[in-house]
Write a protein that holds these residues in place. Structure first.
Motif, PDB file in Angstrom:
ATOM      1  N   ALA A 109       8.980  -8.535   1.917  1.00  0.00           N
ATOM      2  CA  ALA A 109       8.656  -8.771   3.180  1.00  0.00           C
ATOM      3  C   ALA A 109       8.881  -7.929   4.359  1.00  0.00           C
ATOM      4  CB  ALA A 109       8.711 -10.145   3.239  1.00  0.00           C
ATOM      5  N   ASP A 110      10.266  -7.499   4.428  1.00  0.00           N
ATOM      6  CA  ASP A 110      10.848  -7.041   5.582  1.00  0.00           C
ATOM      7  C   ASP A 110      10.237  -5.493   5.629  1.00  0.00           C
ATOM      8  OD1 ASP A 110      11.888  -9.359   6.553  1.00  0.00           O
ATOM      9  OD2 ASP A 110      13.983  -8.706   5.479  1.00  0.00           O
ATOM     10  N   ASN A 111      10.074  -4.924   4.459  1.00  0.00           N
ATOM     11  CA  ASN A 111       9.441  -3.472   4.308  1.00  0.00           C
ATOM     12  C   ASN A 111       8.160  -3.165   3.870  1.00  0.00           C
ATOM     13  OD1 ASN A 111      12.723  -2.040   4.794  1.00  0.00           O
ATOM     14  ND2 ASN A 111      12.946  -3.781   3.453  1.00  0.00           N
ATOM     15  N   ALA A 112       7.446  -4.297   4.117  1.00  0.00           N
ATOM     16  CA  ALA A 112       6.122  -4.225   3.448  1.00  0.00           C
ATOM     17  C   ALA A 112       5.306  -2.879   3.990  1.00  0.00           C
ATOM     18  CB  ALA A 112       5.432  -5.449   4.036  1.00  0.00           C
ATOM     19  N   ALA A 113       5.259  -2.490   5.027  1.00  0.00           N
ATOM     20  CA  ALA A 113       4.496  -1.285   5.596  1.00  0.00           C
ATOM     21  C   ALA A 113       5.122  -0.201   4.920  1.00  0.00           C
ATOM     22  CB  ALA A 113       4.699  -1.258   7.132  1.00  0.00           C
ATOM     23  N   ALA A 114       6.104   0.084   4.660  1.00  0.00           N
ATOM     24  CA  ALA A 114       6.639   1.406   3.984  1.00  0.00           C
ATOM     25  C   ALA A 114       6.446   1.365   2.328  1.00  0.00           C
ATOM     26  CB  ALA A 114       8.206   1.330   4.110  1.00  0.00           C
ATOM     27  N   ILE A 115       6.531   0.108   2.039  1.00  0.00           N
ATOM     28  CA  ILE A 115       6.325  -0.041   0.380  1.00  0.00           C
ATOM     29  C   ILE A 115       4.713  -0.012   0.036  1.00  0.00           C
ATOM     30  CG2 ILE A 115       6.135  -1.602  -1.396  1.00  0.00           C
ATOM     31  CD1 ILE A 115       8.755  -2.896  -0.303  1.00  0.00           C
ATOM     32  N   PHE A 116       3.948  -0.479   1.010  1.00  0.00           N
ATOM     33  CA  PHE A 116       2.388  -0.636   0.452  1.00  0.00           C
ATOM     34  C   PHE A 116       1.517   0.293   1.462  1.00  0.00           C
ATOM     35  CE2 PHE A 116       4.198  -5.073  -0.341  1.00  0.00           C
ATOM     36  CZ  PHE A 116       4.233  -5.076  -1.579  1.00  0.00           C
ATOM     37  N   ASP A 117       2.038   0.783   2.474  1.00  0.00           N
ATOM     38  CA  ASP A 117       1.129   1.653   3.393  1.00  0.00           C
ATOM     39  C   ASP A 117       1.813   2.975   4.243  1.00  0.00           C
ATOM     40  OD1 ASP A 117      -1.489   2.371   4.591  1.00  0.00           O
ATOM     41  OD2 ASP A 117      -0.926   1.001   6.204  1.00  0.00           O
ATOM     42  N   ASP A 118       2.465   3.630   3.109  1.00  0.00           N
ATOM     43  CA  ASP A 118       3.334   4.663   3.699  1.00  0.00           C
ATOM     44  C   ASP A 118       2.470   5.871   4.280  1.00  0.00           C
ATOM     45  OD1 ASP A 118       2.683   6.094   1.332  1.00  0.00           O
ATOM     46  OD2 ASP A 118       4.834   5.611   0.750  1.00  0.00           O
ATOM     47  N   GLY A 119       1.266   5.846   3.918  1.00  0.00           N
ATOM     48  CA  GLY A 119       0.363   6.828   4.209  1.00  0.00           C
ATOM     49  C   GLY A 119       0.572   8.474   3.254  1.00  0.00           C
ATOM     50  N   TYR A 120       1.308   8.318   2.387  1.00  0.00           N
ATOM     51  CA  TYR A 120       1.376   9.430   1.727  1.00  0.00           C
ATOM     52  C   TYR A 120       1.484   9.397   0.080  1.00  0.00           C
ATOM     53  CZ  TYR A 120       6.491   8.494   1.944  1.00  0.00           C
ATOM     54  OH  TYR A 120       7.929   7.862   1.760  1.00  0.00           O
ATOM     55  N   SER A 121       2.049   8.216  -0.307  1.00  0.00           N
ATOM     56  CA  SER A 121       1.974   7.857  -1.736  1.00  0.00           C
ATOM     57  C   SER A 121       0.489   7.789  -2.496  1.00  0.00           C
ATOM     58  CB  SER A 121       2.754   6.583  -2.009  1.00  0.00           C
ATOM     59  OG  SER A 121       4.124   6.625  -1.945  1.00  0.00           O
ATOM     60  N   TRP A 122       0.551   8.042  -3.729  1.00  0.00           N
ATOM     61  CA  TRP A 122      -0.753   8.285  -4.468  1.00  0.00           C
ATOM     62  C   TRP A 122      -1.319   6.757  -4.702  1.00  0.00           C
ATOM     63  CZ3 TRP A 122      -2.170   6.041  -9.197  1.00  0.00           C
ATOM     64  CH2 TRP A 122      -3.317   6.504  -9.660  1.00  0.00           C
ATOM     65  N   GLN A 123      -2.326   6.704  -4.473  1.00  0.00           N
ATOM     66  CA  GLN A 123      -3.005   4.953  -4.828  1.00  0.00           C
ATOM     67  C   GLN A 123      -4.060   5.256  -5.813  1.00  0.00           C
ATOM     68  OE1 GLN A 123      -4.012   3.010  -1.072  1.00  0.00           O
ATOM     69  NE2 GLN A 123      -2.036   3.656  -0.167  1.00  0.00           N
ATOM     70  N   GLY A 124      -4.115   4.243  -6.764  1.00  0.00           N
ATOM     71  CA  GLY A 124      -5.246   4.451  -7.756  1.00  0.00           C
ATOM     72  C   GLY A 124      -5.583   2.969  -8.144  1.00  0.00           C
ATOM     73  N   GLY A 125      -5.969   3.095  -9.294  1.00  0.00           N
ATOM     74  CA  GLY A 125      -6.520   1.548  -9.688  1.00  0.00           C
ATOM     75  C   GLY A 125      -7.668   1.188  -9.045  1.00  0.00           C
ATOM     76  N   ASN A 126      -7.826  -0.354  -8.890  1.00  0.00           N
ATOM     77  CA  ASN A 126      -8.741  -0.923  -7.675  1.00  0.00           C
ATOM     78  C   ASN A 126      -8.181  -1.015  -6.392  1.00  0.00           C
ATOM     79  OD1 ASN A 126     -10.473  -2.567  -6.636  1.00  0.00           O
ATOM     80  ND2 ASN A 126     -10.933  -3.704  -7.955  1.00  0.00           N
ATOM     81  N   LEU A 127      -8.734  -0.002  -5.699  1.00  0.00           N
ATOM     82  CA  LEU A 127      -8.255   0.013  -4.228  1.00  0.00           C
ATOM     83  C   LEU A 127      -8.373  -1.301  -3.529  1.00  0.00           C
ATOM     84  CD1 LEU A 127      -9.122   3.690  -3.299  1.00  0.00           C
ATOM     85  CD2 LEU A 127      -6.823   2.976  -4.261  1.00  0.00           C
ATOM     86  N   ASN A 128      -9.309  -2.036  -3.834  1.00  0.00           N
ATOM     87  CA  ASN A 128      -9.553  -3.290  -3.315  1.00  0.00           C
ATOM     88  C   ASN A 128      -8.837  -4.600  -4.181  1.00  0.00           C
ATOM     89  OD1 ASN A 128     -11.087  -2.060  -1.052  1.00  0.00           O
ATOM     90  ND2 ASN A 128     -12.808  -1.567  -2.472  1.00  0.00           N
ATOM     91  N   GLY A 129      -8.030  -4.176  -5.062  1.00  0.00           N
ATOM     92  CA  GLY A 129      -7.474  -5.176  -5.815  1.00  0.00           C
ATOM     93  C   GLY A 129      -6.923  -6.203  -5.264  1.00  0.00           C
ATOM     94  N   ASP A 130      -6.949  -7.368  -5.839  1.00  0.00           N
ATOM     95  CA  ASP A 130      -5.974  -8.626  -5.246  1.00  0.00           C
ATOM     96  C   ASP A 130      -4.412  -8.646  -5.452  1.00  0.00           C
ATOM     97  OD1 ASP A 130      -6.373  -9.239  -7.722  1.00  0.00           O
ATOM     98  OD2 ASP A 130      -6.445 -11.332  -7.735  1.00  0.00           O
ATOM     99  N   ILE A 131      -4.225  -7.710  -6.361  1.00  0.00           N
ATOM    100  CA  ILE A 131      -2.784  -7.443  -6.682  1.00  0.00           C
ATOM    101  C   ILE A 131      -2.355  -6.017  -6.496  1.00  0.00           C
ATOM    102  CG2 ILE A 131      -1.010  -7.560  -8.126  1.00  0.00           C
ATOM    103  CD1 ILE A 131      -1.819 -10.557  -7.754  1.00  0.00           C
ATOM    104  N   VAL A 132      -1.279  -5.799  -5.858  1.00  0.00           N
ATOM    105  CA  VAL A 132      -0.840  -4.480  -5.592  1.00  0.00           C
ATOM    106  C   VAL A 132       0.634  -4.294  -6.411  1.00  0.00           C
ATOM    107  CG1 VAL A 132      -0.007  -2.681  -4.139  1.00  0.00           C
ATOM    108  CG2 VAL A 132      -1.758  -4.426  -3.213  1.00  0.00           C
ATOM    109  N   LEU A 133       0.445  -3.156  -7.243  1.00  0.00           N
ATOM    110  CA  LEU A 133       1.775  -2.751  -8.139  1.00  0.00           C
ATOM    111  C   LEU A 133       2.182  -1.464  -7.633  1.00  0.00           C
ATOM    112  CD1 LEU A 133       3.379  -3.347 -10.703  1.00  0.00           C
ATOM    113  CD2 LEU A 133       1.826  -2.013 -11.831  1.00  0.00           C
TER     114      LEU A 133
END
Length: 247
Positions: A73-97
């Motif tokens: 919770a304290d580091n959510a921005a860096a974990i889920f929205d750092d601006g550089y890590s590759w993202q795939g799967g369903n980009l609108n998915g209800d779960i983020v892994l």
């Protein structure tokens, strides 16, 4: 039975501050008798020790889970929205892994096909990959190559290269990476020139700093929605956790 009940009561009272104070007020003879009674009870009922250990372990696990939830919770921005890590799967998915991985990690390789199956069969999970090379210079070299591909050629080529590196079983050298990149038709001249760039170095450094903050010391480590999963988990267990997260 009376002695058993009395001793059980005494053992329970040990946890209270009031009893601890009373214990200090005992005479040496009373304290010796009490200790003998406790020792006798434990020798006659050793399973009590194991039960106490199990309770302690459960409490520690619960505390670790809650601590991890707070870290996420304290580091959510860096974990889920750092601006550089590759993202795939369903980009609108209800779960983020999110996965912190090392291409030379045996358990990362084992988890790779199962994570792919999880994404494919579920269809509603967004995946984020964080390069976390911790198993030596060959791991760093592989991550520099993968990140350079991402920054030069884009996410699709990165995914292709990342999958190939995860299934690669030979020695990771510049020559082997060059052959791999050539196989996929990549501009290896540009990619090799970029591998030691400040941009690639910065991405690895940021992920390492985040891993330190999250107390991540091994791979694979996953962040699934709001909690951390430290280490390899079989597909069925991950599916069960996903289902639980959806409630």
């Amino acid at each position: 039975m009376k002695r058993l009940l009395a001793t059980s009561a005494l053992l329970g009272a040990l946890a209270t501050t009031a009893f601890a104070a009373d214990l200090k007020e005992m005479t040496d003879e009373e304290r010796a008798l009490f200790r003998a009674e406790v020792r006798s009870y434990l020798l006659e009922n050793p399973e009590v020790i194991m039960q106490a250990v199990e309770v302690l372990q459960q409490r520690e696990q619960q505390q670790q889970v809650q601590a991890d939830v707070d870290l996420v919770a304290d580091n959510a921005a860096a974990i889920f929205d750092d601006g550089y890590s590759w993202q795939g799967g369903n980009l609108n998915g209800d779960i983020v892994l999110v996965e912190f991985l090392d291409y030379r990690c045996g358990y990362c390789k084992k988890a790779h096909s199962e994570v792919a199956e999880l994404l494919e069969t579920d269809g509603n999970i967004k995946m984020i990959v964080k390069e976390f090379p911790i198993l030596g210079e060959a791991s760093v070299l592989a991550s520099r190559f993968a990140i350079a591909v991402k920054q030069i050629s884009g996410g699709d080529d990165y995914k292709t290269v990342s999958d190939a590196l995860m299934s690669f079983n030979g020695d990771i050298t510049l020559a082997s990476l060059r052959r791999l990149g050539t196989t996929f038709g990549l501009d290896m001249t540009a990619i090799e020139a970029h591998m030691d760039s400040d941009d690639v170095t910065a991405e690895i450094a940021k992920t390492r700093a985040l891993a330190d903050t999250l107390a991540i010391t091994g791979t694979p480590t996953f962040v699934l929605k709001d909690e951390m999963l430290r280490g390899y988990l079989p597909l069925q267990q991950m599916q069960a956790i996903v289902a639980d997260k959806r409630g």
